[in-house]
Design a protein around this motif. Structure first.
Motif, PDB file in Angstrom:
ATOM      1  N   ARG A 152     -38.323 -18.884  98.749  1.00  0.00           N
ATOM      2  CA  ARG A 152     -39.057 -18.726 100.051  1.00  0.00           C
ATOM      3  C   ARG A 152     -40.128 -19.714  99.934  1.00  0.00           C
ATOM      4  N   SER A 153     -40.451 -19.946 100.982  1.00  0.00           N
ATOM      5  CA  SER A 153     -41.597 -21.017 101.191  1.00  0.00           C
ATOM      6  C   SER A 153     -43.153 -20.639 101.721  1.00  0.00           C
ATOM      7  N   ASN A 154     -43.005 -19.111 101.962  1.00  0.00           N
ATOM      8  CA  ASN A 154     -44.186 -18.290 102.065  1.00  0.00           C
ATOM      9  C   ASN A 154     -44.891 -17.776 100.960  1.00  0.00           C
ATOM     10  N   THR A 155     -44.866 -18.473  99.952  1.00  0.00           N
ATOM     11  CA  THR A 155     -45.263 -17.763  98.564  1.00  0.00           C
ATOM     12  C   THR A 155     -46.341 -18.695  97.982  1.00  0.00           C
ATOM     13  N   ILE A 156     -47.462 -18.037  97.602  1.00  0.00           N
ATOM     14  CA  ILE A 156     -48.508 -18.862  96.866  1.00  0.00           C
ATOM     15  C   ILE A 156     -48.551 -18.225  95.163  1.00  0.00           C
ATOM     16  N   VAL A 157     -48.634 -18.702  94.177  1.00  0.00           N
ATOM     17  CA  VAL A 157     -48.488 -18.299  92.795  1.00  0.00           C
ATOM     18  C   VAL A 157     -50.237 -18.713  92.373  1.00  0.00           C
ATOM     19  N   THR A 158     -50.857 -17.696  91.931  1.00  0.00           N
ATOM     20  CA  THR A 158     -52.153 -17.793  91.433  1.00  0.00           C
ATOM     21  C   THR A 158     -52.374 -17.395  89.844  1.00  0.00           C
ATOM     22  N   ASN A 159     -53.611 -17.910  89.144  1.00  0.00           N
ATOM     23  CA  ASN A 159     -53.684 -17.496  87.866  1.00  0.00           C
ATOM     24  C   ASN A 159     -55.100 -17.033  87.794  1.00  0.00           C
ATOM     25  N   ASN A 160     -55.194 -15.946  88.109  1.00  0.00           N
ATOM     26  CA  ASN A 160     -56.783 -15.253  88.041  1.00  0.00           C
ATOM     27  C   ASN A 160     -56.941 -13.965  87.621  1.00  0.00           C
ATOM     28  N   ASP A 161     -58.214 -13.706  86.993  1.00  0.00           N
ATOM     29  CA  ASP A 161     -58.551 -12.168  86.924  1.00  0.00           C
ATOM     30  C   ASP A 161     -59.032 -11.572  88.020  1.00  0.00           C
ATOM     31  N   PRO A 162     -58.586 -10.183  88.093  1.00  0.00           N
ATOM     32  CA  PRO A 162     -58.852  -9.365  89.187  1.00  0.00           C
ATOM     33  C   PRO A 162     -60.314  -9.637  90.013  1.00  0.00           C
ATOM     34  N   LYS A 163     -61.135  -9.834  89.267  1.00  0.00           N
ATOM     35  CA  LYS A 163     -62.493  -9.819  89.699  1.00  0.00           C
ATOM     36  C   LYS A 163     -62.437 -11.356  90.339  1.00  0.00           C
ATOM     37  N   ASP A 164     -61.902 -12.315  90.402  1.00  0.00           N
ATOM     38  CA  ASP A 164     -61.854 -13.378  91.092  1.00  0.00           C
ATOM     39  C   ASP A 164     -61.437 -13.101  92.743  1.00  0.00           C
ATOM     40  N   PHE A 165     -60.887 -11.814  92.803  1.00  0.00           N
ATOM     41  CA  PHE A 165     -60.392 -11.675  94.146  1.00  0.00           C
ATOM     42  C   PHE A 165     -61.557 -11.012  95.094  1.00  0.00           C
ATOM     43  N   ASN A 166     -62.831 -10.582  94.347  1.00  0.00           N
ATOM     44  CA  ASN A 166     -63.900 -10.166  94.984  1.00  0.00           C
ATOM     45  C   ASN A 166     -64.492 -10.769  96.157  1.00  0.00           C
ATOM     46  N   HIS A 167     -64.170 -12.230  95.998  1.00  0.00           N
ATOM     47  CA  HIS A 167     -64.954 -12.808  97.187  1.00  0.00           C
ATOM     48  C   HIS A 167     -63.884 -12.993  98.392  1.00  0.00           C
ATOM     49  N   LEU A 168     -62.593 -12.378  98.349  1.00  0.00           N
ATOM     50  CA  LEU A 168     -61.909 -12.398  99.501  1.00  0.00           C
ATOM     51  C   LEU A 168     -61.881 -11.054 100.276  1.00  0.00           C
ATOM     52  N   LYS A 169     -62.989 -10.885 100.731  1.00  0.00           N
ATOM     53  CA  LYS A 169     -63.127  -9.448 101.495  1.00  0.00           C
ATOM     54  C   LYS A 169     -62.266  -9.204 102.489  1.00  0.00           C
ATOM     55  N   GLY A 170     -61.712  -8.091 102.553  1.00  0.00           N
ATOM     56  CA  GLY A 170     -60.709  -7.851 103.558  1.00  0.00           C
ATOM     57  C   GLY A 170     -59.400  -8.659 103.873  1.00  0.00           C
ATOM     58  N   PHE A 171     -59.176  -9.596 102.743  1.00  0.00           N
ATOM     59  CA  PHE A 171     -58.044 -10.841 103.064  1.00  0.00           C
ATOM     60  C   PHE A 171     -56.688 -10.159 103.302  1.00  0.00           C
ATOM     61  N   PHE A 172     -56.497  -9.196 102.444  1.00  0.00           N
ATOM     62  CA  PHE A 172     -55.055  -8.680 102.233  1.00  0.00           C
ATOM     63  C   PHE A 172     -54.635  -7.391 102.981  1.00  0.00           C
ATOM     64  N   ASP A 173     -53.728  -7.362 103.512  1.00  0.00           N
ATOM     65  CA  ASP A 173     -52.963  -6.115 104.348  1.00  0.00           C
ATOM     66  C   ASP A 173     -52.468  -5.072 103.275  1.00  0.00           C
ATOM     67  N   ILE A 174     -51.794  -5.738 102.358  1.00  0.00           N
ATOM     68  CA  ILE A 174     -51.027  -4.890 101.260  1.00  0.00           C
ATOM     69  C   ILE A 174     -51.449  -5.425 100.008  1.00  0.00           C
ATOM     70  N   ILE A 175     -51.755  -4.589  98.974  1.00  0.00           N
ATOM     71  CA  ILE A 175     -52.264  -5.028  97.703  1.00  0.00           C
ATOM     72  C   ILE A 175     -51.268  -3.946  96.792  1.00  0.00           C
ATOM     73  N   LEU A 176     -50.367  -4.550  95.870  1.00  0.00           N
ATOM     74  CA  LEU A 176     -49.504  -3.791  94.990  1.00  0.00           C
ATOM     75  C   LEU A 176     -50.184  -4.200  93.628  1.00  0.00           C
ATOM     76  N   VAL A 177     -50.725  -2.936  92.933  1.00  0.00           N
ATOM     77  CA  VAL A 177     -51.068  -3.351  91.510  1.00  0.00           C
ATOM     78  C   VAL A 177     -50.230  -2.418  90.586  1.00  0.00           C
ATOM     79  N   ASP A 178     -49.350  -3.129  89.800  1.00  0.00           N
ATOM     80  CA  ASP A 178     -48.560  -2.721  89.158  1.00  0.00           C
ATOM     81  C   ASP A 178     -49.282  -2.737  87.566  1.00  0.00           C
ATOM     82  N   ALA A 179     -49.884  -1.843  87.360  1.00  0.00           N
ATOM     83  CA  ALA A 179     -50.954  -1.938  86.363  1.00  0.00           C
ATOM     84  C   ALA A 179     -50.480  -1.874  85.013  1.00  0.00           C
TER      85      ALA A 179
END
Length: 460
Positions: A152-179
């Protein structure tokens, strides 16, 4: 029944867990082998022999026996993913909560090796965006490879700590955490996991799970969904975590309909009665798994407006050449990373800019290739992608033995009427590239992906 195969205090720790039946549980671990299951890629149909259906996943199937996936060209082409059946329940959840007529953004936070990311990818439309993140850097390549195979072409892969997503306030509609968890659900499939289990490790995992969720939940929009899962049976890592996020982050439980014939144990958390779903070997055909789905009712703030006015100055002749390689070329945004040309659905351009500003990106869209002189050197990602324009490239059909030779990156002895770059295919599915020359074939299958194992002996 022999209870000594389990870690000390393990069975006692489960006595009060919802749905736990020690007799069935022990018997399943002693007498029933771990089942093998796969999930088909709906974008790459293939004639694959399967057994029974996984009841909670449309594309999920059990296999009557475990084959050698390494020596199956369909596997390398991305026609299916080998995934544990219980975790395919994510398919059922997402289909229930996903809006039908709105483009959404989805984050798989702890994504490697890619089972749940490829599952999510199967459920998303081109206008939806999947961000597959892996925290551990050394696990990113396998995640990227598996998503490349999915195509698929609608995919982005990132390599980040969870805290890095703090800056993206309200960005995602669904978050999956397979902890990350204590792993007790994998005891039958991976007995070595028993050596790692302890009550102290359960408590440590509980604390880590809280930290991960606290870091990432600001990135979930109000009204968005958190899907939280583990492969643990421990209440501390499961129902107690559901209560904790409800207490601290304004989430409410979502009831997911479950067919009683499936054998899934439906439980509730103690304080908020959050609906939770437990999978026990002996009750279901699969391994141990836990999942819950919660909706966010609080607002974490708004994402700052970000305008990227700096546009790449890209040569029009190269863009025109790249577009010929792509189906529906006007639907994509084209950009360069160093010398490589990439493409992503044009609707994701702004999201890509926002993510690039805040995260460390390892893959975005599909890598098309590089222009050398006036000629395109096509990338392996393009070969496996669903956006490739097959009418532009020559195609060489390989039989099984030739496909394995190609996947080993060995010398191919084939005659082809047309020279130049050729898409090497097996049963109509692309495996990669080769360059056909008058007296030889240059095999361009990536060396890091080549088959190194010895072929299984007949009868094995």
């Amino acid at each position: 029944m022999d209870t000594t195969i389990f870690p000390k205090n393990f069975l006692n720790s489960l006595q009060d867990e919802p749905g736990f039946d020690p007799k069935d549980f022990i018997q399943a671990h002693q007498n029933t082998p771990s089942p093998t299951s796969i999930r088909l890629n709906p974008f790459k149909p293939a004639d694959i022999n399967t057994g029974g259906k996984v009841p909670w996943c449309e594309e999920g199937y059990y296999l009557d026996e475990r084959p050698s996936f390494t020596f199956d060209p369909y596997f390398h082409a991305g026609a299916y993913y080998v995934q544990e059946a219980s975790s395919m329940f994510i398919d059922h959840i997402v289909k229930y909560i996903k809006p039908a007529d709105v483009d959404i953004k989805v984050l798989d936070l702890c994504a490697a090796p890619g089972g749940k990311s490829t599952l999510l990818s199967s459920l998303l439309n081109a206008g939806d965006l999947l961000v597959a993140n892996e925290i551990i850097r050394t696990r990113v390549p396998v995640l990227t490879d598996n998503l490349n195979r999915w195509g698929r072409s609608n995919t982005i892969v990132t390599n980040n700590d969870p805290k890095d997503f703090n800056h993206l306030k309200g960005f995602f509609d669904i978050i999956l955490v397979d902890a990350p968890c204590s792993g007790s659900g994998m005891f039958r499939k991976d007995p070595a996991a028993m050596r790692e289990w302890s009550e102290a490790n359960v408590n440590l995992c509980h604390q880590r799970q809280e930290r991960i969720l606290a870091d990432v939940l600001p990135a979930l929009k109000e009204g968005g969904y958190l899907i939280y899962s583990t492969c643990s049976y421990s209440r501390q890592e499961n129902e107690d975590i559901a209560d904790w996020v409800c207490d601290n982050f304004g989430l409410e439980s979502i009831v997911i309909p479950v067919d009683n014939r499936w054998g899934i144990t439906v439980s509730q958390s103690r304080r908020h009665q959050a609906s939770c779903y437990r999978f026990y070997p002996g009750k279901i055909i699969g391994e141990g798994f836990f999942v819950t789905c919660l909706r966010k009712t609080a607002n974490s703030g708004e994402l700052p407006v970000y305008k990227n006015n700096a546009q790449q100055k890209l040569p029009a002749t190269e863009i025109a050449q790249i577009k010929t390689c792509v189906n529906e070329p006007e639907e994509y945004y084209y950009f360069k990373v160093n010398d490589d040309w990439l493409a992503i659905d044009r609707r994701h351009k702004e999201s890509l800019n926002i993510l690039h500003k805040n995260l460390y990106i390892k893959k975005s869209g599909v890598r098309i290739g590089t222009i050398a002189g006036k000629h395109l050197i096509p990338d392996h990602e393009l070969a496996l992608s669903t956006l490739i324009n097959n009418n532009v490239f020559n195609e060489t059909q390989l039989d099984y033995d030739e496909a394995i030779t190609y996947l080993r990156k060995d010398n191919l002895n084939i005659s082809a009427p047309k020279q130049g770059w050729s898409l090497m295919t097996y049963q109509g599915l692309a495996l990669g590239w080769a360059k056909l020359l008058p007296n030889r074939v240059n095999n361009y299958y990536p060396k890091e992906l080549r088959i190194l194992a010895s072929a299984p002996k007949a009868g094995n």
